[in-house]
Design an enzyme around this catalytic site. Structure first.
Site, PDB file in Angstrom:
ATOM      1  N   GLU A 114     -10.918  -1.657  -7.969  1.00 30.77           N
ATOM      2  CA  GLU A 114     -11.513  -2.689  -7.119  1.00 30.77           C
ATOM      3  C   GLU A 114     -12.822  -3.184  -7.719  1.00 30.77           C
ATOM      4  O   GLU A 114     -13.138  -4.384  -7.654  1.00 30.77           O
ATOM      5  CB  GLU A 114     -11.732  -2.133  -5.705  1.00 30.77           C
ATOM      6  CG  GLU A 114     -10.429  -1.906  -4.949  1.00 30.77           C
ATOM      7  CD  GLU A 114     -10.611  -1.120  -3.667  1.00 30.77           C
ATOM      8  OE1 GLU A 114     -10.025  -1.508  -2.642  1.00 30.77           O
ATOM      9  OE2 GLU A 114     -11.336  -0.102  -3.680  1.00 30.77           O
ATOM     10  N   GLU A 134      -4.650   5.382  -3.245  1.00 28.52           N
ATOM     11  CA  GLU A 134      -5.205   5.776  -1.953  1.00 28.52           C
ATOM     12  C   GLU A 134      -4.179   6.276  -0.942  1.00 28.52           C
ATOM     13  O   GLU A 134      -4.432   7.238  -0.203  1.00 28.52           O
ATOM     14  CB  GLU A 134      -5.992   4.595  -1.336  1.00 28.52           C
ATOM     15  CG  GLU A 134      -7.319   4.295  -1.999  1.00 28.52           C
ATOM     16  CD  GLU A 134      -7.204   3.285  -3.127  1.00 28.52           C
ATOM     17  OE1 GLU A 134      -8.217   2.692  -3.485  1.00 28.52           O
ATOM     18  OE2 GLU A 134      -6.076   3.103  -3.666  1.00 28.52           O
TER      19      GLU A 134
END
Length: 258
Positions: A114, A134
């Site tokens: 990210e 995640e």
């Protein structure tokens, strides 16, 4: 004085933001996010800096969010102190006035990917792995991995990483448009610096304006970017000077539209 977790240095027209937590593969926690935000403020204000490189010290670019930093947070604190604050810092990077290049000399996973996605361009070494793991621990990408990453990499590539758990090597990521250039191990910094040098030779105001216009088209920014472009244009006109001078003199301005 303790060593800074994130540093900003300059090399001519090139700025260098470095994450300095190598013992944790530059994993992100609140102190390093705060240090990153401060370094980005330095970069924004640095006169003469036309391109900013983002890299990590040691073997990792960024291992993502440090699980130990958020695992014991309440749901409310996790939402505000972790997710929303991380978003603010990553948005700060994405909206930096200068073009940015992420140097992926180590793996970029979860929040690390990210972070790379918040940069304009990405150079990766062949051994680097990229992904959004995640969901394997019961959480979701929280720092724009399902938003900015989709806009920049495409939804299908993000689905494969976030839903299917796929981890891509740099060459696979290049084919998918996740990274822009792939080089041999140990060559990413030199490649990014050379690329930054070529960008720095271009018109700085035109480059910044082009970045803003691309951000508008991409949906990264809209209202603020539009007003910044228009305000910058107006600030170059004689009408602005006439208006300010008339205001100071408490007179009616004589605009010339030039």
């Amino acid at each position: 004085m303790a060593e800074r977790l994130v540093t900003f240095e300059t090399d001519g027209a090139i700025g260098i933001v470095t994450l300095r937590r190598p013992e944790k593969f530059n994993a992100l926690d609140i102190p390093i996010l705060r240090a990153l935000e401060a370094a980005l403020d330095e970069a924004e204000a640095a006169d003469g800096v036309r391109v900013v490189l983002v890299c990590g010290e040691g073997k990792g670019f960024c291992a993502g969010g440090d699980v130990e930093a958020w695992a014991e947070m309440s749901a409310a604190d996790f939402q505000v102190q972790w997710v929303r604050y991380g978003h603010r810092v990553f948005d700060r990077l994405a909206r930096l006035r200068q073009p940015t290049i992420a140097i992926l000399a180590g793996h970029a996973l979860g929040g690390g990917l990210e972070l790379a996605a918040a940069c304009d361009l990405r150079v990766a070494e062949t051994q680097v792995k990229l992904g959004f793991p995640e969901t394997s621990i019961g959480v979701v990408p929280g720092w724009s991995g399902t938003q900015r990453a989709v806009r920049r990499f495409g939804a299908q590539a993000v689905r494969r990483m976030a839903l299917g758990g796929e981890v891509f090597l740099a060459t696979e990521a290049l084919a998918l448009g996740i990274v822009d250039r792939v080089v041999e191990t140990g060559k990413a910094f030199a490649e990014a610096k050379a690329w930054a040098g070529k960008i720095a030779e271009r018109g700085p105001l035109a480059t910044e304006a082009a970045k803003l216009m691309i951000a508008i088209a991409e949906g990264e920014e809209s209202a603020a970017a539009t007003e910044a472009l228009a305000s910058g244009f107006v600030a170059l006109t004689s009408d602005l000077r006439a208006g300010v001078e008339a205001f100071k003199a408490k007179q009616k301005p004589a605009f010339s539209r030039s």
